[in-house]
Design a protein around this motif. Structure first.
Motif, PDB file in Angstrom:
ATOM      1  N   LEU B 327     -19.164  -6.769 -10.295  1.00  0.00           N
ATOM      2  CA  LEU B 327     -20.340  -7.285  -9.601  1.00  0.00           C
ATOM      3  C   LEU B 327     -20.327  -6.924  -8.114  1.00  0.00           C
ATOM      4  N   ASP B 328     -19.147  -6.937  -7.551  1.00  0.00           N
ATOM      5  CA  ASP B 328     -18.992  -6.772  -6.111  1.00  0.00           C
ATOM      6  C   ASP B 328     -17.773  -5.897  -5.865  1.00  0.00           C
ATOM      7  N   PRO B 329     -17.972  -4.580  -5.732  1.00  0.00           N
ATOM      8  CA  PRO B 329     -16.818  -3.686  -5.614  1.00  0.00           C
ATOM      9  C   PRO B 329     -16.218  -3.668  -4.209  1.00  0.00           C
ATOM     10  N   SER B 330     -16.207  -4.806  -3.519  1.00  0.00           N
ATOM     11  CA  SER B 330     -15.694  -4.799  -2.150  1.00  0.00           C
ATOM     12  C   SER B 330     -14.171  -4.722  -2.169  1.00  0.00           C
ATOM     13  N   PRO B 331     -13.587  -4.072  -1.162  1.00  0.00           N
ATOM     14  CA  PRO B 331     -12.117  -3.935  -1.128  1.00  0.00           C
ATOM     15  C   PRO B 331     -11.403  -5.278  -1.004  1.00  0.00           C
ATOM     16  N   ILE B 332     -12.072  -6.272  -0.426  1.00  0.00           N
ATOM     17  CA  ILE B 332     -11.424  -7.585  -0.269  1.00  0.00           C
ATOM     18  C   ILE B 332     -11.237  -8.247  -1.632  1.00  0.00           C
ATOM     19  N   ARG B 360      -9.801   1.482   3.730  1.00  0.00           N
ATOM     20  CA  ARG B 360     -10.900   0.562   4.012  1.00  0.00           C
ATOM     21  C   ARG B 360     -10.452  -0.759   4.625  1.00  0.00           C
ATOM     22  N   LEU B 361      -9.166  -1.086   4.470  1.00  0.00           N
ATOM     23  CA  LEU B 361      -8.729  -2.411   4.917  1.00  0.00           C
ATOM     24  C   LEU B 361      -7.656  -2.376   6.010  1.00  0.00           C
ATOM     25  N   ALA B 362      -7.410  -1.211   6.599  1.00  0.00           N
ATOM     26  CA  ALA B 362      -6.316  -1.099   7.569  1.00  0.00           C
ATOM     27  C   ALA B 362      -6.480  -2.056   8.748  1.00  0.00           C
ATOM     28  N   ALA B 366      -5.269  -9.664   6.271  1.00  0.00           N
ATOM     29  CA  ALA B 366      -4.800 -10.089   4.941  1.00  0.00           C
ATOM     30  C   ALA B 366      -4.276  -8.903   4.128  1.00  0.00           C
ATOM     31  N   TYR B 367      -4.786  -7.708   4.403  1.00  0.00           N
ATOM     32  CA  TYR B 367      -4.267  -6.514   3.728  1.00  0.00           C
ATOM     33  C   TYR B 367      -2.783  -6.335   4.067  1.00  0.00           C
ATOM     34  N   HIS B 368      -2.463  -6.433   5.358  1.00  0.00           N
ATOM     35  CA  HIS B 368      -1.067  -6.249   5.781  1.00  0.00           C
ATOM     36  C   HIS B 368      -0.190  -7.418   5.336  1.00  0.00           C
ATOM     37  N   ALA B 369      -0.756  -8.625   5.361  1.00  0.00           N
ATOM     38  CA  ALA B 369       0.018  -9.799   4.931  1.00  0.00           C
ATOM     39  C   ALA B 369       0.357  -9.687   3.444  1.00  0.00           C
ATOM     40  N   THR B 370      -0.601  -9.225   2.638  1.00  0.00           N
ATOM     41  CA  THR B 370      -0.358  -9.068   1.199  1.00  0.00           C
ATOM     42  C   THR B 370       0.703  -7.998   0.950  1.00  0.00           C
ATOM     43  N   ARG B 371       0.581  -6.877   1.664  1.00  0.00           N
ATOM     44  CA  ARG B 371       1.580  -5.809   1.535  1.00  0.00           C
ATOM     45  C   ARG B 371       2.965  -6.330   1.934  1.00  0.00           C
ATOM     46  N   ALA B 372       3.000  -7.070   3.052  1.00  0.00           N
ATOM     47  CA  ALA B 372       4.280  -7.580   3.555  1.00  0.00           C
ATOM     48  C   ALA B 372       4.948  -8.435   2.483  1.00  0.00           C
ATOM     49  N   ASP B 373       4.149  -9.282   1.838  1.00  0.00           N
ATOM     50  CA  ASP B 373       4.683 -10.183   0.823  1.00  0.00           C
ATOM     51  C   ASP B 373       5.195  -9.394  -0.379  1.00  0.00           C
ATOM     52  N   LEU B 374       4.427  -8.404  -0.816  1.00  0.00           N
ATOM     53  CA  LEU B 374       4.844  -7.601  -1.971  1.00  0.00           C
ATOM     54  C   LEU B 374       6.110  -6.802  -1.645  1.00  0.00           C
ATOM     55  N   LEU B 375       6.163  -6.230  -0.460  1.00  0.00           N
ATOM     56  CA  LEU B 375       7.336  -5.446  -0.038  1.00  0.00           C
ATOM     57  C   LEU B 375       8.585  -6.336   0.035  1.00  0.00           C
ATOM     58  N   ARG B 376       8.365  -7.581   0.523  1.00  0.00           N
ATOM     59  CA  ARG B 376       9.476  -8.542   0.591  1.00  0.00           C
ATOM     60  C   ARG B 376      10.010  -8.809  -0.811  1.00  0.00           C
ATOM     61  N   ARG B 377       9.089  -9.017  -1.758  1.00  0.00           N
ATOM     62  CA  ARG B 377       9.521  -9.312  -3.120  1.00  0.00           C
ATOM     63  C   ARG B 377      10.219  -8.114  -3.749  1.00  0.00           C
TER      64      ARG B 377
END
Lengths: 107, 412
Positions: B327-332, B360-362, B366-377
């Motif tokens: 419905l909404d192909p937004s990157p967020i 699109r989200l650089a 929240a893009y960097h926070a999500t990456r940071a969390d995944l990288l930490r895991r």
């Protein structure tokens, strides 16, 4: 209530035959529905002359008063009950002439 | 009746009657300025008179009558002749639409304030002033704008409504869905600004804004009971607001969903939100395709149904995000979907999906926070730290910055 619909364009060149035909259809509709006041297409901005006679001595300048990429290519003056009606007509006009338009109320 | 009761009665009348008074005066006098000023004067008169005279049996009628009188006085003072005045009136449907829930002046007021010919920030300011009844200083403070600038914004918007003749009317059935969606966008923006307030020196959550957004959405819902997205947005706001008590720690840090004390969530708001979601699910089952607010509400319903983070039905969350992406192909949306992917397929798969959003989200914290969390895991501490640094740089919310900083500093 009257509104000015200005046609804004940023490239040289007049309307194509297809665009002209679509504009004619739109103009007919404006007349049939009682929205028509006046309309016209303008020659290119470099045919303009600016006159300043505020000081009582007319100063003549060759060219448009504002040098910008976007220029006024033509206009409609329409009669509409309110902005919603004017915006709907402007949207049709924009489609017909295949250019961006600005809607502005008369005072 | 004692003083406190009278003040509570005035506050309640303000909450319940402000929009009605402004709306009916706008309708009668065709002028937002006159309506706003006369309504404000009527409430000021109530503050003076009610403590001595007592609260009138029908506060709304009293306020409308008083405001009407103030408006007529003002028009006489300004020596506006009747015929001249009539000419300046805003246009509205005459005769009015058939009676029913939709025949409410407040609805006209909302559609005028949220007209697409006004800039988004003007729509927000005007709606908060004219419909919610917030004062200019309150709105200015809520959006961290100087009072004079906010005043100009509202004055300019009112002048445009008058000069360009933006109609005072409920849009036609054909235009209604698009216009309602414009109104809901304004309310959602107000809610989000309250829920994750931006600015270094402000409270992390501005309850006054979330509360106003919910109140106005309730009103829209009551006025347009058949609009699924209005119900969806209300449910989304309620289920989000329900988590507010657990959202900021005693130390002033934003607490992520997985670390929140779920016992602190507001059970009444959750129950109300779930009821609305169930109502929309029934409509969807009957063939009415849900819009984005309804799907977002359903996602929040899944989260608020889990008594423990580990009980979250992630496959349900992912299925809903898949529906939302269509419905909404937004990157967020894609970013939030990746968080559900991490729970189902692991952080590595999720990281690959998140990395694809980089172009699109650089610039989005929240893009960097999500990456940071995944990288930490994934045990990639050095990269995680760099991502946290970027997120902290970009985050605008005090409590969020504090939480990101702690997570970064806990990395080994």
């Amino acid at each position: 209530m009257q509104y000015l619909i200005s046609v804004i364009h940023d490239q040289a060149g007049l309307a194509t035959p297809d665009e002209d035909a679509a504009i004619d259809v739109f103009n007919d509709r404006l007349q049939t529905d009682g929205h028509w006041v006046f309309a016209g297409g303008l020659a290119s901005p470099d045919t303009a002359t600016v006159i300043d006679n505020r000081a009582g001595e007319a100063m003549v300048t060759d060219g448009p008063f504002l040098e910008s990429k976007e220029y006024l290519a033509g206009f409609w003056i329409i009669e509409a009950a309110d902005l919603d009606v004017a915006l709907k007509l402007a949207a049709e006009g924009s489609k017909a002439c295949n250019r961006k338009v600005e809607v502005r109320p008369f005072r | 009746m004692n003083r406190i009761d009278v003040h509570e009665a005035i506050a309640q009348a303000h909450r319940e009657e402000w929009a009605r008074v402004v709306a009916s005066l706008t309708r009668r006098f065709g002028d937002l300025d006159i309506a706003e000023e006369a309504a404000a004067e009527a409430f000021a008169t109530a503050v003076q008179r009610w403590p001595a005279d007592g609260v009138p049996p029908n506060p709304g009628a009293w306020l409308t009558t008083t405001a009407n009188r103030q408006a007529i006085d003002r028009i006489r003072r300004e020596n506006k002749r009747d015929d001249k005045h009539r000419k300046a009136q805003m246009s509205y449907d005459d005769p009015p639409e058939p009676l029913g829930a939709i025949d409410d002046d407040r609805l006209r007021l909302i559609f005028t304030c949220c007209h697409p010919a006004l800039a988004m920030e003007a729509r927000v300011a005007l709606t908060l002033r004219m419909v919610a009844g917030l004062t200019m200083p309150e709105i200015a403070r809520a959006f961290l704008v100087a009072e004079s600038a906010m005043g100009q914004r509202i004055t300019r918007a009112k002048a445009k409504i008058k000069a360009a003749r933006i109609p005072y009317r409920v849009p036609s059935a054909e235009d209604l869905p698009a216009r309602v969606s414009g109104v809901l966008a304004v309310l959602y923006l107000v809610f989000n600004e309250g829920y994750l307030a931006t600015g270094p020196d402000t409270d992390p959550v501005r309850h006054e804004l979330t509360a106003e957004a919910i109140r106005l959405t309730r009103l829209i819902r009551a006025l347009l009971p058949d609009d699924g997205e209005a119900a969806g947005l209300l449910a989304l706001m309620l289920l989000t607001e329900a988590r507010r008590p657990a959202r900021v720690s005693a130390g002033g840090e934003l607490v992520a969903l997985d670390e929140q004390d779920r016992g602190a969530w507001d059970a009444a708001l959750i129950a109300e939100g779930h009821r609305l979601v169930r109502e929309r699910l029934a409509a969807a089952a009957a063939g009415v395709a849900p819009g984005r607010y309804q799907i977002l509400a359903a996602i929040n319903a899944v989260h608020t149904s889990a008594r423990d983070m580990r009980d979250t039905d992630w496959s349900q969350v992912l299925a809903l995000y898949d529906q939302l992406v269509r419905l909404d192909p937004s990157p967020i949306i894609a970013l939030n979907r990746a968080i559900a992917v991490a729970e189902l397929d692991g952080p590595e798969v999720a990281l690959a999906a998140v990395d694809r959003l980089e172009p699109r989200l650089a610039g989005y914290h929240a893009y960097h926070a999500t990456r940071a969390d995944l990288l930490r895991r994934l045990g990639r501490g050095r990269e995680s730290r760099a991502a946290y640094d970027k997120a902290i740089d970009l985050a605008g919310n005090t409590a969020e910055t504090a939480a990101l900083t702690r997570r970064r500093d806990q990395l080994r």
